[in-house]
Motif scaffolding. Structure first.
Motif, short mmCIF file in Angstrom:
data_model
loop_
_atom_site.label_atom_id
_atom_site.label_comp_id
_atom_site.label_asym_id
_atom_site.label_seq_id
_atom_site.Cartn_x
_atom_site.Cartn_y
_atom_site.Cartn_z
N ARG A 151 15.92 -63.81 -138.30
CA ARG A 151 15.17 -63.49 -137.09
C ARG A 151 15.81 -62.30 -136.36
O ARG A 151 15.10 -61.42 -135.84
N SER A 152 17.12 -62.27 -136.32
CA SER A 152 17.81 -61.16 -135.67
C SER A 152 17.53 -59.85 -136.39
O SER A 152 17.37 -58.80 -135.75
N ALA A 153 17.46 -59.89 -137.72
CA ALA A 153 17.15 -58.67 -138.47
C ALA A 153 15.73 -58.20 -138.17
O ALA A 153 15.48 -56.99 -138.03
N VAL A 154 14.81 -59.14 -138.03
CA VAL A 154 13.43 -58.77 -137.69
C VAL A 154 13.38 -58.13 -136.31
O VAL A 154 12.67 -57.14 -136.08
N ILE A 155 14.14 -58.68 -135.37
CA ILE A 155 14.20 -58.10 -134.02
C ILE A 155 14.76 -56.69 -134.07
O ILE A 155 14.26 -55.77 -133.41
N LEU A 156 15.80 -56.50 -134.88
CA LEU A 156 16.40 -55.18 -135.01
C LEU A 156 15.39 -54.17 -135.56
O LEU A 156 15.27 -53.05 -135.05
N LEU A 157 14.66 -54.56 -136.59
CA LEU A 157 13.65 -53.67 -137.16
C LEU A 157 12.53 -53.39 -136.16
O LEU A 157 12.04 -52.26 -136.06
N ALA A 158 12.13 -54.41 -135.42
CA ALA A 158 11.06 -54.22 -134.43
C ALA A 158 11.51 -53.27 -133.33
O ALA A 158 10.73 -52.42 -132.88
N MET A 159 12.74 -53.39 -132.91
CA MET A 159 13.24 -52.50 -131.87
C MET A 159 13.29 -51.06 -132.37
O MET A 159 12.98 -50.12 -131.63
N GLY A 160 13.67 -50.88 -133.62
CA GLY A 160 13.83 -49.53 -134.14
C GLY A 160 12.52 -48.85 -134.48
O GLY A 160 12.38 -47.64 -134.27
N PHE A 161 11.54 -49.61 -135.00
CA PHE A 161 10.33 -48.99 -135.52
C PHE A 161 9.08 -49.28 -134.70
O PHE A 161 8.05 -48.62 -134.89
N VAL A 162 9.13 -50.27 -133.82
CA VAL A 162 7.97 -50.58 -132.98
C VAL A 162 8.22 -50.24 -131.52
O VAL A 162 7.44 -49.54 -130.88
N LEU A 163 9.33 -50.74 -130.99
CA LEU A 163 9.61 -50.54 -129.56
C LEU A 163 10.09 -49.13 -129.24
O LEU A 163 9.64 -48.52 -128.27
N LEU A 164 11.00 -48.62 -130.06
CA LEU A 164 11.63 -47.33 -129.75
C LEU A 164 10.63 -46.19 -129.57
O LEU A 164 10.77 -45.41 -128.61
N PRO A 165 9.62 -46.03 -130.43
CA PRO A 165 8.69 -44.91 -130.22
C PRO A 165 7.91 -45.00 -128.91
O PRO A 165 7.38 -43.99 -128.44
N LEU A 166 7.83 -46.20 -128.31
CA LEU A 166 7.08 -46.38 -127.08
C LEU A 166 7.92 -46.14 -125.83
O LEU A 166 7.37 -46.06 -124.72
N ILE A 167 9.23 -46.05 -125.99
CA ILE A 167 10.13 -45.89 -124.85
C ILE A 167 10.16 -44.43 -124.42
O ILE A 167 10.36 -43.55 -125.26
N PRO A 168 9.99 -44.12 -123.12
CA PRO A 168 10.04 -42.72 -122.67
C PRO A 168 11.44 -42.13 -122.83
O PRO A 168 12.44 -42.83 -122.69
N ALA A 169 11.47 -40.85 -123.12
CA ALA A 169 12.74 -40.17 -123.33
C ALA A 169 13.24 -39.44 -122.08
O ALA A 169 14.43 -39.12 -121.99
N ASP A 170 12.36 -39.17 -121.11
CA ASP A 170 12.77 -38.44 -119.91
C ASP A 170 13.69 -39.30 -119.05
O ASP A 170 13.47 -40.51 -118.89
N PRO A 171 14.74 -38.68 -118.48
CA PRO A 171 15.67 -39.43 -117.62
C PRO A 171 15.03 -39.81 -116.29
O PRO A 171 14.20 -39.08 -115.75
N TYR A 172 15.44 -40.95 -115.76
CA TYR A 172 14.95 -41.44 -114.48
C TYR A 172 16.14 -41.74 -113.57
O TYR A 172 17.20 -42.15 -114.03
N GLY A 173 15.92 -41.56 -112.25
CA GLY A 173 16.93 -41.92 -111.28
C GLY A 173 17.78 -40.76 -110.82
O GLY A 173 17.72 -39.66 -111.39
N PRO A 174 18.59 -40.98 -109.77
CA PRO A 174 19.45 -39.93 -109.23
C PRO A 174 20.67 -39.66 -110.11
O PRO A 174 20.88 -40.35 -111.11
N PHE A 175 21.44 -38.66 -109.70
CA PHE A 175 22.68 -38.29 -110.39
C PHE A 175 22.44 -37.96 -111.86
O PHE A 175 23.20 -38.35 -112.75
N GLY A 176 21.36 -37.25 -112.13
CA GLY A 176 21.04 -36.87 -113.49
C GLY A 176 20.16 -37.86 -114.22
O GLY A 176 19.59 -37.56 -115.26
N GLY A 177 20.04 -39.08 -113.67
CA GLY A 177 19.17 -40.07 -114.26
C GLY A 177 19.69 -40.66 -115.56
O GLY A 177 20.74 -40.26 -116.09
N VAL A 178 18.96 -41.63 -116.06
CA VAL A 178 19.30 -42.30 -117.31
C VAL A 178 18.07 -42.31 -118.20
O VAL A 178 16.98 -42.68 -117.76
N SER A 179 18.21 -41.90 -119.45
CA SER A 179 17.11 -41.88 -120.40
C SER A 179 16.95 -43.25 -121.04
O SER A 179 17.85 -43.72 -121.74
N PRO A 180 15.82 -43.92 -120.83
CA PRO A 180 15.62 -45.24 -121.46
C PRO A 180 15.71 -45.20 -122.98
O PRO A 180 16.27 -46.10 -123.60
#
Length: 421
Positions: A151-180
């Protein structure tokens, strides 16, 4: 393509078929002649056929008709393989389609070697032979893996190939922000290292000893592993085993920090990697020496699955908070603020600060980044000695303190010498 290029590409197609054929023939080497559907000769010819089909397609069917000849050959080869595969399955009462699929794939790689990228065809061929030759290992691995690990391996694959492409790359917040997206990538990287180490020990079967358990624990958290070994040292008749486990955890943590820097900030790794490797090597040698002198180690349970979703969320939150606080402290308090954050954060974990400082480059001066990582590593090692003294036996604490001091001094000397060169 000139004549030399054609011969090279066709030769690669033949070589791929021969490599697969050797593995298939060796696996069924005890079968009498005519009892296997494909061996070294057949697979070599399949690879050659794929190459010739690609060559004919490039010469005779350019433009809109491109691919027709390869498709026709592929259908013919597939029909032949399926027919003989079905005959073999009926005769032997088996349901394996591996040889048939391997034959079709060999044909495709032969065509790719002639019409496409040779490097891709070569790498794919090597990967296919590796997978085919690893049948016993892979089958044994599946039998030994638990549902939690799968199950953990499936979660890892899902995070890498399903979730990651949907996460924005632009930084948010003060002090330079943080890129999700950067945070998720780093979390996946850290979790993958921990998961691979955990599964490797499960498959090898050496996860019961203090040394192996400590090394795997160092992939998850060297601080938590040290505390666990400290508690175990109070119960064990001989503290050598738990001491070796804590040293192995510290060694893995140091080496992992160096590898993280090498992957995330090569310029920073040039300064710190030699010292980290020397310090980690010394701690590992100390652990091995203790185990060798103490004899068989006592049994120790493996740490929990290192890729549970709750741990991933905690790691993401920790990296996010540390990144924000470090940037804010650096801008408000200057370099001293970053140093304070490095020391305080490393009392529990050194990975988050390592990732944060590496992510602040190249905006952060290299000397400041080097000092911040040095403070984090030193504070973490000293903190573990204090934890050992508070929670473990006297012998456990003394052994860990001695090897930690030796590793720190040696690491500083090597780092300083490397900086002078």
């Amino acid at each position: 393509m000139d004549l030399i290029d054609i011969f090279q590409r066709l030769g690669l197609a033949i070589a791929i078929g021969a490599a697969v054929g050797v593995e298939r023939h060796w696996r069924e080497r005890d079968e009498p002649e005519g009892a296997r559907i494909a061996g070294i000769r057949t697979f070599t010819l399949i690879g050659m056929t794929g190459g010739l089909a690609g060559l004919l397609d490039a010469v005779l069917a350019p433009g809109s008709l491109s691919g027709l000849i390869v498709a026709s050959f592929l259908i013919s080869v597939s029909v032949v393989l399926l027919r003989f595969g079905l005959m073999e399955a009926r005769a032997e009462g088996s349901f394996s389609a591996t040889t048939v699929i391997a034959g079709i794939t060999t044909f495709g790689l032969g065509a790719l070697a002639v019409t496409g990228e040779m490097a891709v065809a070569s790498a794919a061929g090597a990967a296919m032979v590796t997978v085919l030759a690893s049948r016993e290992f892979l089958h044994g691995a599946i039998r030994r893996l638990t549902w939690v690990e799968l199950r953990s391996a499936v979660i890892l694959l899902a995070m890498g190939f399903v979730l990651l492409p949907l996460i924005p790359a632009d930084p948010y917040g003060p002090f330079g922000g943080v890129s999700p997206r950067s945070i998720v990538i780093l979390v996946i990287m850290l979790a993958s290292i921990s998961y691979v180490g955990y599964v490797a020990v499960r498959l090898i079967g050496g996860g019961r000893g203090d040394l192996i358990a400590g090394a795997v624990g160092g992939l998850v958290s060297s601080t938590a592993t040290t505390l666990a070994m400290a508690r175990q040292s109070e119960l064990a008749a001989n503290a050598a085993g738990p001491s070796a486990g804590a040293m192995a955890a510290g060694s893995v943590s140091l080496i992992r920090t160096g590898l993280l820097l090498f992957a995330l900030a090569p310029t920073l790794a040039e300064r710190l990697l030699p010292g980290l490797l020397v310090a980690g090597g010394l701690m590992l040698m100390g652990a091995i020496a203790l185990v060798a002198r103490a004899g068989p180690s006592s049994e120790a349970d493996l740490p929990g699955n290192p890729f549970e979703l709750s741990q991933v969320i905690k790691m993401a939150l920790l990296i996010t908070v540390i990144a924000f606080v470090a940037r804010a402290a650096s801008q408000i308090l200057g370099d001293g603020g970053l140093y304070i954050v490095s020391g305080l954060t490393a009392l529990a974990d050194v990975d988050a600060m390592t990732v944060t400082v590496a992510g602040m480059l190249p905006g952060l001066p290299l000397d400041v980044a080097t000092t911040a990582i040095g403070i984090a590593v030193t504070a973490n090692m000293l903190a573990k000695v204090v934890y050992a003294a508070a929670a473990g036996s006297r012998g456990f604490a003394l052994r860990l303190a001695a090897i930690s001091l030796l590793a720190l001094v040696s690491g500083f000397v090597v780092t300083f010498a490397a900086g002078l060169v």
